[in-house]
Design a protein around this motif. Structure first.
Motif, PDB file in Angstrom:
ATOM      1  N   ILE A  17       0.828  -1.170  -0.205  1.00 23.41           N
ATOM      2  CA  ILE A  17      -0.070   0.027  -0.042  1.00 23.41           C
ATOM      3  C   ILE A  17       0.953   1.166   0.142  1.00 23.41           C
ATOM      4  O   ILE A  17       0.284   2.421   0.025  1.00 23.41           O
ATOM      5  N   GLY A  18       2.135   1.081   0.232  1.00 17.50           N
ATOM      6  CA  GLY A  18       2.893   2.124  -0.018  1.00 17.50           C
ATOM      7  C   GLY A  18       4.487   2.114  -0.027  1.00 17.50           C
ATOM      8  O   GLY A  18       4.778   1.030   0.388  1.00 17.50           O
ATOM      9  N   LEU A  19       5.243   2.952  -0.602  1.00 17.58           N
ATOM     10  CA  LEU A  19       6.624   2.943  -0.688  1.00 17.58           C
ATOM     11  C   LEU A  19       7.092   4.313  -0.382  1.00 17.58           C
ATOM     12  O   LEU A  19       6.686   5.425  -1.146  1.00 17.58           O
ATOM     13  N   SER A  20       7.828   4.467   0.853  1.00 15.67           N
ATOM     14  CA  SER A  20       8.172   5.874   1.211  1.00 15.67           C
ATOM     15  C   SER A  20       9.354   6.407   0.453  1.00 15.67           C
ATOM     16  O   SER A  20       9.819   5.707  -0.508  1.00 15.67           O
ATOM     17  N   PRO A  21       9.203   7.583   0.332  1.00 16.72           N
ATOM     18  CA  PRO A  21      10.662   8.442  -0.352  1.00 16.72           C
ATOM     19  C   PRO A  21      11.797   7.913   0.354  1.00 16.72           C
ATOM     20  O   PRO A  21      11.902   7.570   1.633  1.00 16.72           O
ATOM     21  N   TRP A  22      12.920   8.219  -0.495  1.00 13.02           N
ATOM     22  CA  TRP A  22      14.317   7.835   0.200  1.00 13.02           C
ATOM     23  C   TRP A  22      14.586   8.894   1.168  1.00 13.02           C
ATOM     24  O   TRP A  22      14.205   9.907   0.945  1.00 13.02           O
ATOM     25  N   ARG A  23      15.352   8.390   2.153  1.00  8.53           N
ATOM     26  CA  ARG A  23      15.760   9.283   3.474  1.00  8.53           C
ATOM     27  C   ARG A  23      16.976   8.920   3.779  1.00  8.53           C
ATOM     28  O   ARG A  23      17.550   7.649   3.848  1.00  8.53           O
ATOM     29  N   SER A 103      26.183   4.866   7.492  1.00  8.08           N
ATOM     30  CA  SER A 103      26.103   6.467   7.687  1.00  8.08           C
ATOM     31  C   SER A 103      26.105   7.018   6.105  1.00  8.08           C
ATOM     32  O   SER A 103      27.025   6.679   5.358  1.00  8.08           O
ATOM     33  N   GLY A 104      25.232   7.782   5.797  1.00 11.08           N
ATOM     34  CA  GLY A 104      25.163   8.486   4.633  1.00 11.08           C
ATOM     35  C   GLY A 104      24.409   7.709   3.847  1.00 11.08           C
ATOM     36  O   GLY A 104      23.907   8.465   2.454  1.00 11.08           O
ATOM     37  N   ALA A 105      23.907   6.387   4.118  1.00 14.67           N
ATOM     38  CA  ALA A 105      23.084   5.666   3.030  1.00 14.67           C
ATOM     39  C   ALA A 105      21.653   6.322   3.257  1.00 14.67           C
ATOM     40  O   ALA A 105      21.321   6.965   4.066  1.00 14.67           O
ATOM     41  N   ARG A 106      20.789   5.831   2.114  1.00 13.42           N
ATOM     42  CA  ARG A 106      19.510   6.232   1.811  1.00 13.42           C
ATOM     43  C   ARG A 106      18.724   5.023   2.140  1.00 13.42           C
ATOM     44  O   ARG A 106      18.909   3.963   1.573  1.00 13.42           O
ATOM     45  N   ILE A 107      17.484   5.062   2.824  1.00 17.80           N
ATOM     46  CA  ILE A 107      16.641   3.939   3.163  1.00 17.80           C
ATOM     47  C   ILE A 107      15.178   4.505   2.518  1.00 17.80           C
ATOM     48  O   ILE A 107      15.047   5.635   2.729  1.00 17.80           O
ATOM     49  N   ARG A 108      14.372   3.338   2.571  1.00 21.02           N
ATOM     50  CA  ARG A 108      13.018   3.795   2.372  1.00 21.02           C
ATOM     51  C   ARG A 108      12.045   2.667   3.023  1.00 21.02           C
ATOM     52  O   ARG A 108      12.766   1.508   3.228  1.00 21.02           O
ATOM     53  N   THR A 109      10.924   2.591   3.020  1.00 15.50           N
ATOM     54  CA  THR A 109      10.073   1.655   3.610  1.00 15.50           C
ATOM     55  C   THR A 109       9.061   1.187   2.621  1.00 15.50           C
ATOM     56  O   THR A 109       8.419   1.960   2.102  1.00 15.50           O
ATOM     57  N   VAL A 130       6.426  -4.659   7.120  1.00 11.09           N
ATOM     58  CA  VAL A 130       7.523  -3.608   6.657  1.00 11.09           C
ATOM     59  C   VAL A 130       8.716  -4.084   6.356  1.00 11.09           C
ATOM     60  O   VAL A 130       9.234  -4.874   6.932  1.00 11.09           O
ATOM     61  N   THR A 131       9.313  -3.450   5.267  1.00 12.49           N
ATOM     62  CA  THR A 131      10.694  -3.778   4.828  1.00 12.49           C
ATOM     63  C   THR A 131      11.389  -2.407   4.549  1.00 12.49           C
ATOM     64  O   THR A 131      11.066  -1.594   3.930  1.00 12.49           O
ATOM     65  N   ILE A 132      12.335  -2.195   5.284  1.00 12.48           N
ATOM     66  CA  ILE A 132      13.350  -1.012   4.998  1.00 12.48           C
ATOM     67  C   ILE A 132      14.465  -1.389   4.242  1.00 12.48           C
ATOM     68  O   ILE A 132      15.214  -2.126   4.643  1.00 12.48           O
ATOM     69  N   GLU A 133      14.493  -0.693   2.899  1.00 14.24           N
ATOM     70  CA  GLU A 133      15.394  -1.147   1.997  1.00 14.24           C
ATOM     71  C   GLU A 133      16.552  -0.038   2.050  1.00 14.24           C
ATOM     72  O   GLU A 133      16.305   0.972   2.612  1.00 14.24           O
ATOM     73  N   ILE A 134      17.599  -0.603   1.641  1.00 17.22           N
ATOM     74  CA  ILE A 134      18.888   0.285   1.619  1.00 17.22           C
ATOM     75  C   ILE A 134      19.187   0.504   0.287  1.00 17.22           C
ATOM     76  O   ILE A 134      19.179  -0.483  -0.489  1.00 17.22           O
ATOM     77  N   GLU A 135      19.341   1.655  -0.286  1.00 16.47           N
ATOM     78  CA  GLU A 135      19.445   1.878  -1.710  1.00 16.47           C
ATOM     79  C   GLU A 135      20.741   1.237  -2.079  1.00 16.47           C
ATOM     80  O   GLU A 135      21.910   1.372  -1.357  1.00 16.47           O
ATOM     81  N   ASN A 136      20.733   0.620  -3.386  1.00 12.71           N
ATOM     82  CA  ASN A 136      21.701  -0.063  -4.080  1.00 12.71           C
ATOM     83  C   ASN A 136      22.316  -1.392  -3.273  1.00 12.71           C
ATOM     84  O   ASN A 136      23.405  -1.929  -3.300  1.00 12.71           O
ATOM     85  N   SER A 137      21.446  -1.856  -2.392  1.00 14.50           N
ATOM     86  CA  SER A 137      21.832  -3.135  -1.383  1.00 14.50           C
ATOM     87  C   SER A 137      20.639  -4.291  -1.878  1.00 14.50           C
ATOM     88  O   SER A 137      19.447  -4.058  -1.935  1.00 14.50           O
ATOM     89  N   PRO A 138      21.042  -5.518  -2.114  1.00 16.70           N
ATOM     90  CA  PRO A 138      20.321  -6.436  -2.493  1.00 16.70           C
ATOM     91  C   PRO A 138      19.572  -7.155  -1.307  1.00 16.70           C
ATOM     92  O   PRO A 138      18.362  -7.678  -1.469  1.00 16.70           O
ATOM     93  N   LYS A 139      20.044  -6.574  -0.240  1.00 16.47           N
ATOM     94  CA  LYS A 139      19.268  -7.162   1.151  1.00 16.47           C
ATOM     95  C   LYS A 139      18.650  -5.903   2.024  1.00 16.47           C
ATOM     96  O   LYS A 139      19.389  -4.869   2.024  1.00 16.47           O
ATOM     97  N   PRO A 140      17.628  -6.122   2.623  1.00 21.95           N
ATOM     98  CA  PRO A 140      16.991  -5.124   3.216  1.00 21.95           C
ATOM     99  C   PRO A 140      17.827  -4.610   4.625  1.00 21.95           C
ATOM    100  O   PRO A 140      18.359  -5.484   5.125  1.00 21.95           O
ATOM    101  N   ALA A 141      17.418  -3.431   5.091  1.00 19.92           N
ATOM    102  CA  ALA A 141      18.272  -3.269   6.464  1.00 19.92           C
ATOM    103  C   ALA A 141      17.339  -4.053   7.516  1.00 19.92           C
ATOM    104  O   ALA A 141      17.923  -4.602   8.571  1.00 19.92           O
ATOM    105  N   LEU A 142      15.966  -4.056   7.479  1.00 19.46           N
ATOM    106  CA  LEU A 142      15.127  -4.943   8.218  1.00 19.46           C
ATOM    107  C   LEU A 142      13.914  -5.150   7.736  1.00 19.46           C
ATOM    108  O   LEU A 142      13.374  -4.799   6.932  1.00 19.46           O
ATOM    109  N   THR A 143      13.265  -6.169   8.393  1.00 18.69           N
ATOM    110  CA  THR A 143      11.903  -6.530   8.086  1.00 18.69           C
ATOM    111  C   THR A 143      11.201  -6.543   9.525  1.00 18.69           C
ATOM    112  O   THR A 143      11.716  -7.095  10.495  1.00 18.69           O
TER     113      THR A 143
END
Length: 157
Positions: A17-23, A103-109, A130-143
């Protein structure tokens, strides 16, 4: 932001139902979180030492910092429930920290609506996968499975 009706919410169970902006997760944000939680472990706050002594190539965010950003990313992404008053965090099921956020990475949910249950008390129990994704990472930060409660205000007659 447009609101969503209870019926629309129920119809979207099981769907993304949603994909947040990068942060950006900045070192300043990490340092402030360390101060707020009194967790000053060097892997978070000492860039030079973290380069020398960790496999991460620098500092990483606290897992709980990444988790805490869910609230902000929710408000940026998901429409409020029509007639909603207060909303509260009810907890989590099965949080998994999978990949450190540098540090400096971009994440989104990514939000998947797992369950909606209206209680007779007027509270609506809403669970999100929820899945917090890390830009350019094949694996998420967390689920995690995030449990929330929202109080529906009685309609005025």
């Amino acid at each position: 932001m447009k609101t969503v009706s209870f019926d629309e919410l129920v119809a979207n169970q099981g769907k993304e139902i949603g994909l947040s902006p990068w942060r950006v997760v900045s070192q300043q944000m990490i340092d402030q979180f360390a101060d707020a939680t009194d967790d000053h472990q060097f892997i978070h706050v000492d860039p030079e030492r973290a380069i020398r002594e960790t496999p991460f190539g620098g500092t990483i965010a606290h897992g709980f910092l990444s988790l805490s950003l869910l609230s902000a990313m929710t408000f940026e992404t998901l429409p409020p429930l029509e007639g909603a008053g207060v909303g509260i965090n009810h907890g989590f099921d099965k949080i998994r920290f999978i990949t450190p956020v540098k540090s400096g990475a971009r994440i989104r949910t990514r939000f998947v609506l797992a369950n909606v249950n209206a209680r007779p008390s007027g509270w609506v129990h809403i669970d999100y996968d929820v899945t917090i994704e890390i830009e350019n990472s094949p694996k998420p930060a967390l689920t995690a499975r995030w449990l929330t409660l929202t109080k529906l205000e009685p309609e005025e007659t």
